[in-house]
Design a protein around this motif. Structure first.
Motif, PDB file in Angstrom:
ATOM      1  N   PRO A 176     -12.051   0.905  -2.285  1.00  0.00           N
ATOM      2  CA  PRO A 176     -12.042   0.044  -3.479  1.00  0.00           C
ATOM      3  C   PRO A 176     -11.980  -1.430  -3.087  1.00  0.00           C
ATOM      4  CG  PRO A 176      -9.915   1.125  -3.182  1.00  0.00           C
ATOM      5  CD  PRO A 176     -10.845   1.728  -2.185  1.00  0.00           C
ATOM      6  N   PHE A 177     -12.562  -2.257  -3.944  1.00  0.00           N
ATOM      7  CA  PHE A 177     -12.567  -3.703  -3.678  1.00  0.00           C
ATOM      8  C   PHE A 177     -11.226  -4.324  -4.051  1.00  0.00           C
ATOM      9  CE2 PHE A 177     -17.017  -2.609  -4.259  1.00  0.00           C
ATOM     10  CZ  PHE A 177     -17.557  -3.154  -3.115  1.00  0.00           C
ATOM     11  N   ASP A 178     -11.014  -5.529  -3.525  1.00  0.00           N
ATOM     12  CA  ASP A 178      -9.834  -6.318  -3.860  1.00  0.00           C
ATOM     13  C   ASP A 178      -8.522  -5.616  -3.577  1.00  0.00           C
ATOM     14  OD1 ASP A 178     -11.139  -8.578  -4.350  1.00  0.00           O
ATOM     15  OD2 ASP A 178     -10.747  -8.674  -6.485  1.00  0.00           O
ATOM     16  N   VAL A 179      -8.483  -4.896  -2.504  1.00  0.00           N
ATOM     17  CA  VAL A 179      -7.217  -4.369  -2.018  1.00  0.00           C
ATOM     18  C   VAL A 179      -7.105  -4.863  -0.572  1.00  0.00           C
ATOM     19  CG1 VAL A 179      -7.006  -2.402  -3.559  1.00  0.00           C
ATOM     20  CG2 VAL A 179      -8.366  -2.196  -1.509  1.00  0.00           C
ATOM     21  N   ASP A 180      -7.507  -6.162  -0.427  1.00  0.00           N
ATOM     22  CA  ASP A 180      -7.718  -6.723   0.903  1.00  0.00           C
ATOM     23  C   ASP A 180      -6.494  -6.672   1.815  1.00  0.00           C
ATOM     24  OD1 ASP A 180      -9.107  -7.900  -1.356  1.00  0.00           O
ATOM     25  OD2 ASP A 180     -10.281  -8.990   0.132  1.00  0.00           O
ATOM     26  N   SER A 181      -5.321  -6.734   1.223  1.00  0.00           N
ATOM     27  CA  SER A 181      -4.158  -6.764   2.108  1.00  0.00           C
ATOM     28  C   SER A 181      -3.711  -5.348   2.465  1.00  0.00           C
ATOM     29  CB  SER A 181      -3.020  -7.542   1.466  1.00  0.00           C
ATOM     30  OG  SER A 181      -2.552  -6.861   0.331  1.00  0.00           O
ATOM     31  N   TRP A 182      -4.411  -4.356   1.918  1.00  0.00           N
ATOM     32  CA  TRP A 182      -4.069  -2.989   2.296  1.00  0.00           C
ATOM     33  C   TRP A 182      -4.768  -2.648   3.602  1.00  0.00           C
ATOM     34  CZ3 TRP A 182      -4.694   0.032  -2.941  1.00  0.00           C
ATOM     35  CH2 TRP A 182      -3.668  -0.373  -3.806  1.00  0.00           C
ATOM     36  N   PRO A 183      -4.171  -1.777   4.379  1.00  0.00           N
ATOM     37  CA  PRO A 183      -4.767  -1.483   5.686  1.00  0.00           C
ATOM     38  C   PRO A 183      -6.135  -0.814   5.536  1.00  0.00           C
ATOM     39  CG  PRO A 183      -2.887  -0.064   5.253  1.00  0.00           C
ATOM     40  CD  PRO A 183      -2.942  -1.031   4.138  1.00  0.00           C
ATOM     41  N   SER A 184      -7.095  -1.293   6.329  1.00  0.00           N
ATOM     42  CA  SER A 184      -8.426  -0.708   6.220  1.00  0.00           C
ATOM     43  C   SER A 184      -8.373   0.722   6.756  1.00  0.00           C
ATOM     44  CB  SER A 184      -9.437  -1.530   7.002  1.00  0.00           C
ATOM     45  OG  SER A 184      -9.174  -1.415   8.371  1.00  0.00           O
ATOM     46  N   GLY A 185      -9.283   1.534   6.290  1.00  0.00           N
ATOM     47  CA  GLY A 185      -9.314   2.919   6.733  1.00  0.00           C
ATOM     48  C   GLY A 185      -8.330   3.798   5.985  1.00  0.00           C
ATOM     49  N   LYS A 186      -7.485   3.171   5.145  1.00  0.00           N
ATOM     50  CA  LYS A 186      -6.537   3.988   4.383  1.00  0.00           C
ATOM     51  C   LYS A 186      -6.901   3.985   2.908  1.00  0.00           C
ATOM     52  CE  LYS A 186      -2.541   3.807   7.390  1.00  0.00           C
ATOM     53  NZ  LYS A 186      -1.136   3.393   7.509  1.00  0.00           N
ATOM     54  N   ASN A 187      -8.091   3.474   2.613  1.00  0.00           N
ATOM     55  CA  ASN A 187      -8.441   3.311   1.208  1.00  0.00           C
ATOM     56  C   ASN A 187      -9.292   4.459   0.683  1.00  0.00           C
ATOM     57  OD1 ASN A 187      -6.995   0.953   1.217  1.00  0.00           O
ATOM     58  ND2 ASN A 187      -8.781  -0.277   1.771  1.00  0.00           N
ATOM     59  N   LEU A 188      -8.902   5.665   1.028  1.00  0.00           N
ATOM     60  CA  LEU A 188      -9.690   6.828   0.622  1.00  0.00           C
ATOM     61  C   LEU A 188      -9.008   7.530  -0.554  1.00  0.00           C
ATOM     62  CD1 LEU A 188     -10.751   8.041   4.170  1.00  0.00           C
ATOM     63  CD2 LEU A 188     -12.016   6.608   2.575  1.00  0.00           C
ATOM     64  N   TYR A 237       0.837  -1.198   0.000  1.00  0.00           N
ATOM     65  CA  TYR A 237       0.000   0.000   0.000  1.00  0.00           C
ATOM     66  C   TYR A 237       0.871   1.246   0.000  1.00  0.00           C
ATOM     67  CZ  TYR A 237      -3.095   3.709   1.458  1.00  0.00           C
ATOM     68  OH  TYR A 237      -3.774   4.890   1.516  1.00  0.00           O
ATOM     69  N   ALA A 238       1.929   1.206   0.811  1.00  0.00           N
ATOM     70  CA  ALA A 238       2.771   2.397   0.939  1.00  0.00           C
ATOM     71  C   ALA A 238       3.372   2.798  -0.403  1.00  0.00           C
ATOM     72  CB  ALA A 238       3.864   2.161   1.970  1.00  0.00           C
ATOM     73  N   SER A 239       3.903   1.814  -1.154  1.00  0.00           N
ATOM     74  CA  SER A 239       4.505   2.208  -2.437  1.00  0.00           C
ATOM     75  C   SER A 239       3.437   2.644  -3.428  1.00  0.00           C
ATOM     76  CB  SER A 239       5.363   1.099  -3.050  1.00  0.00           C
ATOM     77  OG  SER A 239       5.339  -0.053  -2.294  1.00  0.00           O
ATOM     78  N   PHE A 240       2.304   1.910  -3.430  1.00  0.00           N
ATOM     79  CA  PHE A 240       1.239   2.311  -4.344  1.00  0.00           C
ATOM     80  C   PHE A 240       0.790   3.739  -4.034  1.00  0.00           C
ATOM     81  CE2 PHE A 240      -3.098   3.094  -5.505  1.00  0.00           C
ATOM     82  CZ  PHE A 240      -3.122   2.708  -6.833  1.00  0.00           C
ATOM     83  N   ASN A 241       0.582   4.001  -2.746  1.00  0.00           N
ATOM     84  CA  ASN A 241       0.049   5.296  -2.340  1.00  0.00           C
ATOM     85  C   ASN A 241       1.009   6.441  -2.686  1.00  0.00           C
ATOM     86  OD1 ASN A 241      -2.058   6.813  -1.114  1.00  0.00           O
ATOM     87  ND2 ASN A 241      -0.761   7.070   0.688  1.00  0.00           N
ATOM     88  N   THR A 242       2.297   6.176  -2.554  1.00  0.00           N
ATOM     89  CA  THR A 242       3.276   7.211  -2.904  1.00  0.00           C
ATOM     90  C   THR A 242       3.139   7.565  -4.387  1.00  0.00           C
ATOM     91  OG1 THR A 242       4.757   6.369  -1.223  1.00  0.00           O
ATOM     92  CG2 THR A 242       5.750   7.774  -2.917  1.00  0.00           C
ATOM     93  N   TRP A 243       3.044   6.518  -5.226  1.00  0.00           N
ATOM     94  CA  TRP A 243       2.842   6.776  -6.662  1.00  0.00           C
ATOM     95  C   TRP A 243       1.524   7.519  -6.889  1.00  0.00           C
ATOM     96  CZ3 TRP A 243      -1.361   5.081  -9.520  1.00  0.00           C
ATOM     97  CH2 TRP A 243      -1.376   5.541 -10.840  1.00  0.00           C
ATOM     98  N   PHE A 244       0.477   7.002  -6.258  1.00  0.00           N
ATOM     99  CA  PHE A 244      -0.867   7.533  -6.511  1.00  0.00           C
ATOM    100  C   PHE A 244      -0.949   9.032  -6.223  1.00  0.00           C
ATOM    101  CE2 PHE A 244      -5.141   8.671  -5.204  1.00  0.00           C
ATOM    102  CZ  PHE A 244      -5.898   8.183  -6.248  1.00  0.00           C
ATOM    103  N   GLN A 245      -0.463   9.409  -5.033  1.00  0.00           N
ATOM    104  CA  GLN A 245      -0.595  10.814  -4.622  1.00  0.00           C
ATOM    105  C   GLN A 245       0.151  11.724  -5.597  1.00  0.00           C
ATOM    106  OE1 GLN A 245      -2.700  11.618  -2.186  1.00  0.00           O
ATOM    107  NE2 GLN A 245      -3.045   9.535  -1.464  1.00  0.00           N
ATOM    108  N   GLN A 246       1.346  11.292  -6.019  1.00  0.00           N
ATOM    109  CA  GLN A 246       2.135  12.111  -6.944  1.00  0.00           C
ATOM    110  C   GLN A 246       1.485  12.143  -8.328  1.00  0.00           C
ATOM    111  OE1 GLN A 246       4.777  14.118  -6.271  1.00  0.00           O
ATOM    112  NE2 GLN A 246       4.516  14.793  -8.412  1.00  0.00           N
ATOM    113  N   ALA A 247       0.996  10.975  -8.767  1.00  0.00           N
ATOM    114  CA  ALA A 247       0.432  10.890 -10.120  1.00  0.00           C
ATOM    115  C   ALA A 247      -0.813  11.771 -10.249  1.00  0.00           C
ATOM    116  CB  ALA A 247       0.104   9.443 -10.459  1.00  0.00           C
TER     117      ALA A 247
END
Ligand SMILES: *[C@@H]1O[C@H](CO)[C@@H](O)[C@H](O)[C@H]1NC(C)=O
Ligand SMILES: *[C@@H]1O[C@H](CO)[C@@H](O)[C@H](O)[C@H]1NC(C)=O
Ligand SMILES: *[C@@H]1O[C@H](CO)[C@@H](O)[C@H](O)[C@H]1NC(C)=O
Ligand SMILES: *[C@@H]1O[C@H](CO)[C@@H](O)[C@H](O)[C@H]1NC(C)=O
Ligand SMILES: *[C@@H]1O[C@H](CO)[C@@H](O)[C@H](O)[C@H]1NC(C)=O
Ligand SMILES: *[C@@H]1O[C@H](CO)[C@@H](O)[C@H](O)[C@H]1NC(C)=O
Ligand SMILES: *[C@@H]1O[C@H](CO)[C@@H](O)[C@H](O)[C@H]1NC(C)=O
Ligand SMILES: *[C@@H]1O[C@H](CO)[C@@H](O)[C@H](O)[C@H]1NC(C)=O
Ligand SMILES: *[C@@H]1O[C@H](CO)[C@@H](O)[C@H](O)[C@H]1NC(C)=O
Length: 594
Positions: A234-246, A201-211
C-alpha cells in the motif's frame, strides 16, 4: 466370391486404419482486427459476474449494491434499526428494510470509518476524533482503536451472524473492513497515514491481523463472501518497514477474497500482487501465476477488480486509445484470475465493445481446468512502481513481458528469442503517467537467426491429444513476409499449417486455424519442448500481438492414452500415406476385377 473377400478386407483395413488418421488442419481464416469469438459450448461461471452500483440488465450487470452507513442501523449503543435512510456524500442510502426487499442479487458495503458515516455516540463513547480527511474532504475515525473496532465488530456480528445475513443467497459478497474513502482500505486517502497517526507498523499490524480474523470468524463458512479492499504494497506507509506490507495477502490467507480498484492503469503496481497469487519471475521478467494459491484454487472466493475510470474519476483517454485501454485493463483483470468485475454501463463502454465484453463475461472466473481458451498477449511494458522500489530486481526491470492465461510464450535458446514490437504506447491516460511505456506485440529477430516463437499450453488446460481446437493469431500486417504454425498432430508427427501471407496495411488481422486434433505434449523442438510454435518463413520479421487456443468442444484430454500409445509403434504420416495408397490400389483392382 474372391473379389468380395478383397472388398471385405478393404473395408476392414479402412476401419482399422481410422484411429491412425492424424487429424487435419484447415485455415487460415482471416479476420480484420481482434477476434473474441466464444465457442458454443462455453458456459458462464457460477461465481462470477459484472457488478456495479446500478444494475443494467441489457449489458449483463445483474448485481447491484446494498449500501448501508453504520449510523443508519446502529443509532445508539447496542440498538439496531432497519427503517431509517442516511445521507453519505451526495447520496441517500434508503433504509435497510427497503434495500432488503429486493429479490435480486446484491453486493454490500457498510460505510464505517467516516465521521459522518459512523454513529455520533461512538466519538464520545470511545473518546476518538477525526484522524484526517480523504480526497473528498470526508473526515475518518481510527477504526483500529480497540473501542471503535469492538463496536464495529458487534454490528457485523449482529447483522451477519445473529440475523444470519451471511447465509443470504442474494448476498454475493461484501467489501470490508468498510473504511476510508468509498470503503476502499487505501491509506493514501488520509494522507501519510503512518506519520499522521504516529502509529507504528507493529501496533497497526497486531490490530489488522486480529480484525481480519474477527471478520472471518463472524462469517464462518461464508467467509468467502468477504472482500478485502486494500492492496499489497500500500502507498503512503513510507515509515513502515518495506517487505512487510503484505496486508492484502494476509487477509486472503485468513479466508477473504480481494479486490483492486485501479486496473485501468494496467501496467502499474499490478505485477507483484501476492494477494492474487501473481508475482514477478525475477529470473526472467515474465509474470508467474500461482493457480494453487488459496484464492485461485477455491472457486468460491471473490477475486475482484474495477474498470470504469477511462474518461471518469479524473482520467481522460483519447478516443483513439479507448479500445486499447478497455481491452488491456480487462485482459489484466483476467490475468489476475478475476471472477467479479465492477463496471459502469456507460463509462466502461459496455455497449461500444459488445463482442469483447461478451468474451469477458464468459472468461471471468475460469480456471485452467474449466477454461474454454488459453491466451497470451505478447508485449513488454514498464511497471513504473518498481523504478523506485529496490526490493526486487529482474532482467529488464522495470519492464514486464506479456499478459498470459493458460498459455505462455517464452524466449528460448535455439532461435526462439523475440524482440520488442514496433507499436510503442505511452501517455494513454491524460493527467497520469503511472502507466509508463509499453511495446505491444513481439517480433521475431531474423537478423540474429531467431525465426521462432514458442508457446506452452498449461497442462491442466490441455495435455495430450484433443479434438476440435482453434489457434487464433492476431498479427500486425507490417511488412511483406509469411509465417506458419508448427504443431504436433495426434500421431506424434510434427507438422506445419499452411502459411499466412503478411502484407503492409499496418493494421491487425487475426488468422484462425482449425485442428480436428492436435497434441500438446511439450515436445515440439528438441531443447525447447514447446506445445506449438509460430515460424517465420519469410524474409522480414513478423509482429505477433495475441495468440489464443480455443477448445471448440468440451473435450477431455487423453493424456494417458497418448502416453500409452507413444510407446507403441504407430505408423507416422508417410506410413499412413503408404497404407492408403495400397488400399486405393486394392480398391481399384477389385473394381476392375468385378
Ligand atoms: C473453422 O471452424 C469454425 C468454427 O467451427 C468455422 O466457422 C470455420 O468455417 C472453420 N474454418 C475452416 C477453414 O475450416
Ligand atoms: C432481509 O431479507 C431476507 C429475505 O427476505 C429476510 O430473510 C431477512 O430476515 C431480512 N433481514 C432483516 C434484517 O430484516
Ligand atoms: C511519510 O512519512 C515518512 C516518515 O516520516 C517519510 O519518510 C515520507 O517521505 C512521507 N511520505 C510522504 C508522501 O509525505
Ligand atoms: C502457491 O500457493 C501455494 C498454496 O497457497 C503455496 O503453498 C505455494 O508456496 C505457492 N507457490 C509459490 C511459488 O508461491
Ligand atoms: C537469438 O537471440 C539470442 C538473444 O539475443 C541470441 O543469443 C542468439 O544467438 C540468437 N540466435 C539464435 C539462433 O538463437
Ligand atoms: C525492448 O525495449 C526495452 C525498453 O526500451 C529495452 O530495454 C530492451 O532492450 C528492448 N529489448 C529488445 C530485445 O530489443
Ligand atoms: C515446416 O516448415 C519449416 C519452415 O519452413 C520447414 O523447415 C520444415 O521442413 C517444415 N516441415 C514439414 C514437415 O513440412
Ligand atoms: C505423460 O508423460 C509425461 C512425460 O513422461 C508425464 O509428465 C505426464 O505426467 C504423463 N501424463 C499422464 C496423463 O500419464
Ligand atoms: C516414417 O516412416 C518412414 C517409413 O517407415 C520412415 O522412413 C521415416 O523415417 C519415418 N519418419 C519419422 C519422422 O519417424
Amino acid at each position: 466370391m474372391k473379389y468380395l473377400t478383397i472388398i471385405f478386407i478393404f473395408i476392414f483395413l479402412t476401419i482399422v486404419s481410422i484411429p491412425f488418421i492424424n487429424g487435419t488442419v484447415s485455415g487460415p481464416d482471416l479476420k480484420s482486427g481482434d477476434d473474441w469469438t466464444v465457442p458454443n459450448w462455453a458456459t458462464i461461471t457460477t461465481n462470477s459476474g459484472f457488478f456495479s452500483e446500478e444494475r443494467t440488465a441489457n449489458v449483463n450487470i445483474n448485481v447491484g449494491v446494498f449500501d448501508i452507513a453504520w449510523k443508519q442501523i446502529n443509532p445508539s449503543k447496542d440498538v439496531y434499526t432497519f427503517t431509517t435512510s442516511a445521507s453519505v456524500k451526495d447520496m441517500t442510502f434508503s433504509s435497510f428494510n427497503s434495500q432488503n426487499s429486493t429479490t435480486k442479487q446484491f453486493w454490500m458495503r457498510i460505510w464505517n470509518s467516516g465521521v459522518n458515516w459512523a454513529p455520533t455516540w461512538i466519538q464520545s463513547f470511545c473518546n476518538v476524533a477525526s484522524i484526517g480527511q480523504d480526497y473528498d474532504g470526508d473526515a475518518h475515525l481510527p477504526i483500529w482503536n480497540s473501542c471503535v473496532w469492538g463496536e464495529i465488530k458487534k454490528m457485523y456480528s449482529h447483522i451477519f451472524l445473529d440475523l444470519n445475513m451471511r447465509a443470504d443467497p442474494r448476498l454475493k459478497f461484501i467489501y470490508v473492513p468498510g473504511a476510508f474513502n468509498w470503503c476502499e482500505f487505501d491509506f493514501t486517502e488520509i494522507g501519510n497515514y503512518s506519520t499522521s497517526t504516529g502509529y507504528s507498523y507493529a501496533s497497526f499490524n497486531t490490530w489488522f491481523q486480529q480484525a481480519m480474523k474477527d471478520l472471518v470468524d463472524i462469517f464462518g463458512p461464508y467467509s468467502y463472501k468477504l472482500v478485502y479492499t486494500g492492496e499489497d504494497y500500500p502507498f503512503d506507509v513510507d515509515s513502515w518497514p518495506s517487505g512487510k506490507n503484505l496486508l492484502a495477502r494476509d487477509a486472503v490467507s485468513k479466508g477473504m477474497g480481494i479486490r483492486n480498484g485501479i486496473t485501468e492503469i494496467f501496467n502499474f503496481h499490478l505485477s507483484e500482487i501476492p494477494a492474487y497469487g501473481v508475482t514477478i519471475d525475477t529470473t526472467s521478467g515474465y509474470l508467474k501465476f500461482n493457480k494453487s494459491w488459496l484464492l485461485q484454487a477455491n472457486p468460491n472466493r471473490v477475486i475482484g477488480t474495477e474498470n470504469e475510470c477511462y474518461n471518469d474519476c479524473g482520467f481522460t483517454v483519447a478516443s483513439s486509445n479507448i479500445y486499447y485501454a478497455v481491452k488491456m485493463s480487462n485482459l489484466k483483470a483476467l490475468q489476475m484470475g478475476v471472477n467479479w468485475l465492477y463496471l459502469v454501463a456507460s463509462s466502461s463502454y459496455l455497449s461500444t465493445y459488445p463482442d469483447f465484453y461478451n468474451w469477458m463475461r464468459y472468461s471471468l472466473g475460469k480456471q485452467s481446468t474449466t477454461a474454454f481458451d488459453a491466451w497470451a498477449t505478447l508485449r513488454n511494458a514498464q511497471d513504473t512502481f518498481w523504478i523506485y522500489d529496490t526490493s526486487l530486481n529482474w532482467p529488464g526491470k522495470p519492464y514486464i513481458k506479456n499478459l498470459e492465461t493458460n498459455l505462455l510464450q517464452r524466449d528460448i535458446k535455439g532461435g526462439a528469442y523475440t524482440k520488442n514490437g514496433s507499436v510503442k504506447k505511452t501517455n494513454i491516460y491524460g493527467g497520469n503517467t503511472d502507466l509508463g511505456i509499453s511495446y505491444e506485440g513481439r517480433q521475431t529477430d531474423l537478423v540474429t537467426g531467431n525465426n521462432t516463437m514458442s508457446f506452452f499450453v498449461d497442462d491442466d488446460f490441455s495435455f495430450g491429444t484433443i479434438s476440435n481446437v482453434q489457434i487464433k493469431v492476431t498479427y500486425l500486417d507490417l511488412q511483406s513476409t509469411q509465417w506458419l504454425i508448427r504443431y504436433k498432430d495426434s500421431n506424434n508427427v510434427v507438422s506445419n499449417t499452411s502459411s499466412v501471407s503478411v502484407g503492409t496495411t499496418n493494421t491487425y488481422y487475426t488468422a484462425t486455424f482449425n485442428f480436428t486434433s492436435i497434441q500438446f505434449t511439450n515436445s515440439i523442438s528438441v531443447g525447447r519442448n514447446a506445445d506449438f510454435e509460430i515460424i517465420n518463413t519469410g524474409s522480414k520479421d513478423i509482429e505477433i500481438l495475441f495468440v489464443r487456443v480455443v477448445k471448440l468442444s468440451p473435450t477431455t484430454t487423453t493424456g494417458s492414452t497418448i502416453n500409452d500409445s507413444s510407446k507403441l509403434d504407430i505408423p507416422n504420416e508417410s506410413s499412413i500415406l503408404s497404407i492408403s495408397f495400397i488400399l486405393i490400389l486394392l480398391l481399384s483392382s477389385s473394381l476392375i476385377l468385378i
